[in-house]
Write a protein that holds these residues in place. Structure first.
Motif, mmCIF file in Angstrom:
data_model
loop_
_atom_site.group_PDB
_atom_site.id
_atom_site.type_symbol
_atom_site.label_atom_id
_atom_site.label_comp_id
_atom_site.label_asym_id
_atom_site.label_seq_id
_atom_site.Cartn_x
_atom_site.Cartn_y
_atom_site.Cartn_z
ATOM 1 N N ASP A 198 0.849 -1.200 0.000
ATOM 2 C CA ASP A 198 0.000 0.000 0.000
ATOM 3 C C ASP A 198 0.879 1.243 0.000
ATOM 4 O O ASP A 198 2.101 1.147 -0.069
ATOM 5 N N ASP A 199 0.261 2.424 0.078
ATOM 6 C CA ASP A 199 1.057 3.651 0.089
ATOM 7 C C ASP A 199 1.891 3.764 1.355
ATOM 8 O O ASP A 199 2.991 4.317 1.337
ATOM 9 N N CYS A 200 1.345 3.273 2.470
ATOM 10 C CA CYS A 200 2.070 3.247 3.744
ATOM 11 C C CYS A 200 1.902 1.881 4.374
ATOM 12 O O CYS A 200 0.912 1.191 4.126
ATOM 13 N N ILE A 211 -5.497 6.040 -3.268
ATOM 14 C CA ILE A 211 -4.076 5.916 -3.624
ATOM 15 C C ILE A 211 -3.659 7.291 -4.132
ATOM 16 O O ILE A 211 -4.508 8.063 -4.588
ATOM 17 N N ASP A 212 -2.369 7.620 -4.055
ATOM 18 C CA ASP A 212 -1.940 8.883 -4.673
ATOM 19 C C ASP A 212 -1.365 8.601 -6.053
ATOM 20 O O ASP A 212 -0.926 7.490 -6.353
ATOM 21 N N VAL A 213 -1.398 9.617 -6.913
ATOM 22 C CA VAL A 213 -0.907 9.438 -8.290
ATOM 23 C C VAL A 213 0.588 9.743 -8.311
ATOM 24 O O VAL A 213 0.997 10.895 -8.376
ATOM 25 N N SER A 214 1.387 8.686 -8.183
ATOM 26 C CA SER A 214 2.834 8.857 -8.318
ATOM 27 C C SER A 214 3.296 8.296 -9.659
ATOM 28 O O SER A 214 4.125 8.887 -10.334
ATOM 29 N N ASP A 215 2.751 7.158 -10.066
ATOM 30 C CA ASP A 215 3.208 6.523 -11.312
ATOM 31 C C ASP A 215 2.352 6.912 -12.518
ATOM 32 O O ASP A 215 2.800 6.799 -13.656
ATOM 33 N N SER A 231 2.578 12.842 0.582
ATOM 34 C CA SER A 231 1.485 12.406 -0.286
ATOM 35 C C SER A 231 1.058 10.967 0.035
ATOM 36 O O SER A 231 -0.136 10.646 -0.015
ATOM 37 N N ASP A 232 2.006 10.088 0.357
ATOM 38 C CA ASP A 232 1.638 8.712 0.721
ATOM 39 C C ASP A 232 0.860 8.665 2.032
ATOM 40 O O ASP A 232 -0.055 7.848 2.185
ATOM 41 N N ILE A 233 1.213 9.531 2.988
ATOM 42 C CA ILE A 233 0.434 9.613 4.239
ATOM 43 C C ILE A 233 -0.984 10.111 3.908
ATOM 44 O O ILE A 233 -1.977 9.574 4.413
ATOM 45 N N LEU A 247 -7.228 2.378 2.323
ATOM 46 C CA LEU A 247 -6.339 1.377 1.725
ATOM 47 C C LEU A 247 -6.640 1.241 0.234
ATOM 48 O O LEU A 247 -7.604 1.810 -0.276
ATOM 49 N N ARG A 248 -5.789 0.432 -0.449
ATOM 50 C CA ARG A 248 -5.976 0.222 -1.892
ATOM 51 C C ARG A 248 -6.881 -0.975 -2.191
ATOM 52 O O ARG A 248 -7.406 -1.065 -3.301
ATOM 53 N N ASN A 249 -7.021 -1.905 -1.236
ATOM 54 C CA ASN A 249 -7.621 -3.208 -1.569
ATOM 55 C C ASN A 249 -9.053 -3.359 -1.086
ATOM 56 O O ASN A 249 -9.543 -4.470 -0.952
#
Ligand code: ADP
Ligand code: MG
Length: 337
Positions: free
Chosen positions: A32-34, A219-223, A78-80, A152-154
């Protein structure tokens, strides 16, 4: 086999099951992000870390040390935010080539602590070592979030509405302007290069989503939108249907793309490092949430819906539905842009 055969995410999937030796109190480990760890009956500790490598993630000639210091911390903040949390304490490790001046490093720290001041973050430690060639920066950051608010992402479900907290593609356009030195009027280029060099982490938006009790995943947009939405989908066991008409494209992005001969939709779908949030919202609560967001000065752009069918699709303006293969940033794969 080499890393380029399976990509960054294939590698992470392979190592993830090895990590969990002591599962008590771990809500979420790798994936996950964190990482999310129960602190007590009410709160969770969030921990995230990101690595920035010169000539891979940044060019020192593109910005000042001050701005780079801000970004090194911002990507972690951003992940937090993506987990709905409040950032707390940072640890900063640097590998420094001998030719870098002390003034540059002090300015880097001044930049980093200027962003830390904006988000009430301490810098409490780190490590300093010599590098033989490039500058390497690693920041680790903690945060806190109540257990029943963690995002969370899931945990998304088919039928949930996909929203963005800001436009995407801005940072990728800014990066392209810096990389290829396109001759574009400053009024168009400046907001795009700023989005790339000095992104604003969406902590306020993350807390808004965490406390609304109708946000099922984030989720944050990093990719990139396609890649990061793809993580929500694959981890939640869903697919997604986007609507071209609803994808926010700023005037600056559209105009700069006309100058550069690029497709703004392509950058909005696949360009990385915007650090806005993608969230999924229970459909029945969407209009209430949009009203509250407007009241609080928060942007929410509904861009599509999660569906059972795996993969990401988009309904084009023409009415035709097309597949959107995830094609954002992935270190090591041959498809990395
Ligand atoms: P983000 O883009 O949100 O920072 P990443 O895609 O970098 O997330 O990482 C996804 C997940 O994989 C995170 O849980 C991260 O901590 C974990 N991860 C990445 N690289 C490694 C590694 N080398 N060892 C262990 N975990 C890793
Ligand atoms: Mg992230």
């Amino acid at each position: 086999m080499r890393l380029c055969d399976i990509g960054e995410f294939g590698f992470i999937d392979r190592i993830a099951p090895m990590g969990l030796i002591r599962p008590e109190h771990v809500v979420r480990g790798i994936g996950d992000d964190c990482a999310v760890i129960e602190l007590d009956d009410v709160n969770c500790l969030l921990i995230t870390t990101d690595l920035l490598v010169e000539r891979v993630h940044f060019q020192r000639s593109w910005s000042t040390a001050h701005i780079l210091g801000r970004k090194a911390l911002a990507v972690n903040v951003s992940d937090i935010a993506a987990c709905g949390g409040i950032p707390r304490d940072a640890f900063v490790s640097i590998a420094v080539p001998g030719h870098i001046e002390l003034e540059w490093l002090e300015s880097f720290y001044q930049g980093m602590t200027s962003l830390a001041g904006e988000f009430d973050i301490n810098v409490l430690g780190g490590d300093t070592t010599r590098s033989r060639s490039d500058l390497v920066i690693n920041v680790a950051l903690t945060g806190v979030v109540p257990r029943d608010e963690v995002l969370l992402r899931n945990t998304a479900q088919p039928g949930d509405i996909i929203v963005l907290t800001g436009p995407t593609g801005q940072s990728a356009a800014g990066c392209e302007i810096l990389l290829h030195q396109h001759q574009i009027p400053d009024s168009l280029a400046d907001p795009l290069t700023k989005a790339h060099l000095d992104p604003r982490p969406h902590v306020k938006e993350g807390r808004f989503l965490a406390t609304c009790h109708c946000c099922s995943a984030a989720i944050d947009v990093s990719d990139g939108l396609s890649s990061d939405l793809g993580h929500i989908c694959s981890q939640s066991g869903t697919g997604a249907l986007l609507c071209e008409d609803k994808i926010p494209l700023t005037e600056a992005l559209s105009s700069a793309c006309r100058h550069m001969g690029r497709d703004p939709l392509d950058l909005a779908l696949h360009g990385g490092e915007d650090y806005v949030l993608i969230a999924t919202i229970k459909e029945a609560s969407l209009s209430r949430l949009e009203d509250e967001a407007k009241h609080q000065g928060i942007d929410l752009f509904p861009i599509g819906i999660l569906q059972e069918k795996p993969g990401i699709e988009i309904v084009r303006r023409s009415g035709i539905t097309e597949a959107v293969p995830p094609r954002g940033w992935n270190h090591f794969t041959k498809t990395s842009e």
